[in-house]
Design a protein around this motif. Sequence first.
Motif, PDB file in Angstrom:
ATOM      1  N   HIS A  65       4.102   6.267  -0.407  1.00  0.00           N
ATOM      2  CA  HIS A  65       3.335   5.903  -1.602  1.00  0.00           C
ATOM      3  C   HIS A  65       1.830   5.964  -1.391  1.00  0.00           C
ATOM      4  N   THR A  66       1.373   6.206  -0.148  1.00  0.00           N
ATOM      5  CA  THR A  66      -0.049   6.395   0.144  1.00  0.00           C
ATOM      6  C   THR A  66      -0.239   7.834   0.589  1.00  0.00           C
ATOM      7  N   PRO A  67      -1.068   8.619  -0.122  1.00  0.00           N
ATOM      8  CA  PRO A  67      -1.248  10.020   0.264  1.00  0.00           C
ATOM      9  C   PRO A  67      -1.756  10.151   1.701  1.00  0.00           C
ATOM     10  N   PRO A  72      -9.362  13.566  12.151  1.00  0.00           N
ATOM     11  CA  PRO A  72      -9.626  14.121  13.483  1.00  0.00           C
ATOM     12  C   PRO A  72      -8.472  13.905  14.464  1.00  0.00           C
ATOM     13  N   GLU A  73      -7.640  12.913  14.199  1.00  0.00           N
ATOM     14  CA  GLU A  73      -6.505  12.646  15.083  1.00  0.00           C
ATOM     15  C   GLU A  73      -5.179  13.063  14.447  1.00  0.00           C
ATOM     16  N   GLY A  74      -5.234  13.887  13.415  1.00  0.00           N
ATOM     17  CA  GLY A  74      -4.020  14.354  12.757  1.00  0.00           C
ATOM     18  C   GLY A  74      -3.793  13.649  11.439  1.00  0.00           C
ATOM     19  N   PRO A  75      -2.574  13.742  10.893  1.00  0.00           N
ATOM     20  CA  PRO A  75      -2.308  13.141   9.585  1.00  0.00           C
ATOM     21  C   PRO A  75      -2.326  11.622   9.646  1.00  0.00           C
ATOM     22  N   ALA A  76      -2.924  11.039   8.606  1.00  0.00           N
ATOM     23  CA  ALA A  76      -3.000   9.576   8.509  1.00  0.00           C
ATOM     24  C   ALA A  76      -3.047   9.197   7.036  1.00  0.00           C
ATOM     25  N   PRO A  77      -2.509   8.020   6.692  1.00  0.00           N
ATOM     26  CA  PRO A  77      -2.588   7.582   5.300  1.00  0.00           C
ATOM     27  C   PRO A  77      -4.041   7.395   4.864  1.00  0.00           C
ATOM     28  N   ASP A  78      -4.355   7.827   3.655  1.00  0.00           N
ATOM     29  CA  ASP A  78      -5.681   7.636   3.079  1.00  0.00           C
ATOM     30  C   ASP A  78      -5.689   6.245   2.443  1.00  0.00           C
ATOM     31  N   MET A  79      -6.113   5.248   3.216  1.00  0.00           N
ATOM     32  CA  MET A  79      -6.027   3.864   2.760  1.00  0.00           C
ATOM     33  C   MET A  79      -6.993   3.564   1.616  1.00  0.00           C
ATOM     34  N   SER A  80      -7.914   4.477   1.302  1.00  0.00           N
ATOM     35  CA  SER A  80      -8.738   4.285   0.108  1.00  0.00           C
ATOM     36  C   SER A  80      -7.891   4.523  -1.150  1.00  0.00           C
ATOM     37  N   ARG A  81      -6.715   5.123  -0.982  1.00  0.00           N
ATOM     38  CA  ARG A  81      -5.782   5.350  -2.095  1.00  0.00           C
ATOM     39  C   ARG A  81      -4.446   4.649  -1.801  1.00  0.00           C
ATOM     40  N   MET A  82      -4.520   3.514  -1.122  1.00  0.00           N
ATOM     41  CA  MET A  82      -3.333   2.791  -0.675  1.00  0.00           C
ATOM     42  C   MET A  82      -2.338   2.542  -1.810  1.00  0.00           C
ATOM     43  N   LEU A 177       7.355  -9.058  -2.281  1.00  0.00           N
ATOM     44  CA  LEU A 177       6.819  -7.691  -2.387  1.00  0.00           C
ATOM     45  C   LEU A 177       6.018  -7.549  -3.680  1.00  0.00           C
ATOM     46  N   TYR A 178       6.594  -7.996  -4.778  1.00  0.00           N
ATOM     47  CA  TYR A 178       5.926  -7.914  -6.076  1.00  0.00           C
ATOM     48  C   TYR A 178       4.621  -8.717  -6.061  1.00  0.00           C
ATOM     49  N   ALA A 179       4.666  -9.933  -5.503  1.00  0.00           N
ATOM     50  CA  ALA A 179       3.470 -10.786  -5.460  1.00  0.00           C
ATOM     51  C   ALA A 179       2.354 -10.103  -4.691  1.00  0.00           C
ATOM     52  N   TYR A 180       2.686  -9.482  -3.564  1.00  0.00           N
ATOM     53  CA  TYR A 180       1.659  -8.788  -2.781  1.00  0.00           C
ATOM     54  C   TYR A 180       1.116  -7.581  -3.544  1.00  0.00           C
ATOM     55  N   LEU A 181       2.000  -6.777  -4.126  1.00  0.00           N
ATOM     56  CA  LEU A 181       1.545  -5.578  -4.832  1.00  0.00           C
ATOM     57  C   LEU A 181       0.620  -5.925  -5.992  1.00  0.00           C
ATOM     58  N   LYS A 182       0.777  -7.108  -6.581  1.00  0.00           N
ATOM     59  CA  LYS A 182      -0.117  -7.527  -7.664  1.00  0.00           C
ATOM     60  C   LYS A 182      -1.513  -7.897  -7.159  1.00  0.00           C
ATOM     61  N   THR A 183      -1.667  -8.077  -5.822  1.00  0.00           N
ATOM     62  CA  THR A 183      -2.970  -8.482  -5.276  1.00  0.00           C
ATOM     63  C   THR A 183      -3.793  -7.316  -4.731  1.00  0.00           C
ATOM     64  N   ILE A 184      -3.191  -6.131  -4.590  1.00  0.00           N
ATOM     65  CA  ILE A 184      -3.941  -5.015  -3.994  1.00  0.00           C
ATOM     66  C   ILE A 184      -4.857  -4.394  -5.051  1.00  0.00           C
ATOM     67  N   PRO A 185      -5.870  -3.652  -4.626  1.00  0.00           N
ATOM     68  CA  PRO A 185      -6.791  -3.057  -5.606  1.00  0.00           C
ATOM     69  C   PRO A 185      -6.064  -2.095  -6.553  1.00  0.00           C
ATOM     70  N   PRO A 186      -6.296  -2.247  -7.859  1.00  0.00           N
ATOM     71  CA  PRO A 186      -5.678  -1.313  -8.809  1.00  0.00           C
ATOM     72  C   PRO A 186      -6.352   0.051  -8.690  1.00  0.00           C
ATOM     73  N   ILE A 187      -5.552   1.092  -8.710  1.00  0.00           N
ATOM     74  CA  ILE A 187      -6.063   2.459  -8.641  1.00  0.00           C
ATOM     75  C   ILE A 187      -5.476   3.245  -9.805  1.00  0.00           C
ATOM     76  N   LYS A 188      -6.358   3.787 -10.638  1.00  0.00           N
ATOM     77  CA  LYS A 188      -5.906   4.590 -11.785  1.00  0.00           C
ATOM     78  C   LYS A 188      -5.420   5.924 -11.254  1.00  0.00           C
TER      79      LYS A 188
END
Length: 193
Positions: A65-67, A72-82, A177-188
């Motif tokens: 769910h995170t692109p 520089p060290e290979g593939p990694a999640p783009d946490m700015s789009r978590m 899980l739901y409670a945590y997901l409601k606290t993360i930054p919303p991303i359009k």
Amino acid sequence: MKTSPLPLDRSCVCWLLGLWILGLILVLPGCGQEGAAPPAAGTLDEDPVQRGAHLVTVLGCNDCHTPIQMGPEGPAPDMSRMLSGHPASLEMPPPPVLPEGPWQWVGAATNTAFAGPWGITFSPNLTPDSTGLGTWTEEMFVKALRTGKQRGVGRPIMPPMPWQSYAQLSDEDLRALYAYLKTIPPIKNQVPA
């Protein structure tokens, strides 16, 4: 006679794909978690948001769910789009046609789109934005993971989402899980249907 620049037989291709998947399995779960210490004893039982954060990490939600971006060290999640799902701006070509054999699906380089016999799955946005889980209730979320249906009543949740495994979690864990997901930054990010 036309030859390919790199002649590969089916077993070689299968071996290379297997090696790539093994690399993802070994590399991705730790990506973006560098320096993260396990939660203090007792906090997971007391705070559902912390428990939800812990479950998101150990269940590997960021893996799909995170692109992924190449760093520089290979593939990694783009946490700015978590947890924002498949990037809406990424136009995908038709999926490759797999040869007959044991391979059943392929994934995009972002690890947010998958194609198989069922069609194409785009990982949804799990952030609390209206393009994600922002309009979902806790009941919808729990029911979706129990039944494998969107919002608990809609179309089936398609592979590779392991909702059958998540359905085995307790109601308390699903609510965390739901409670945590409601606290993360919303991303359009309106993920394709």
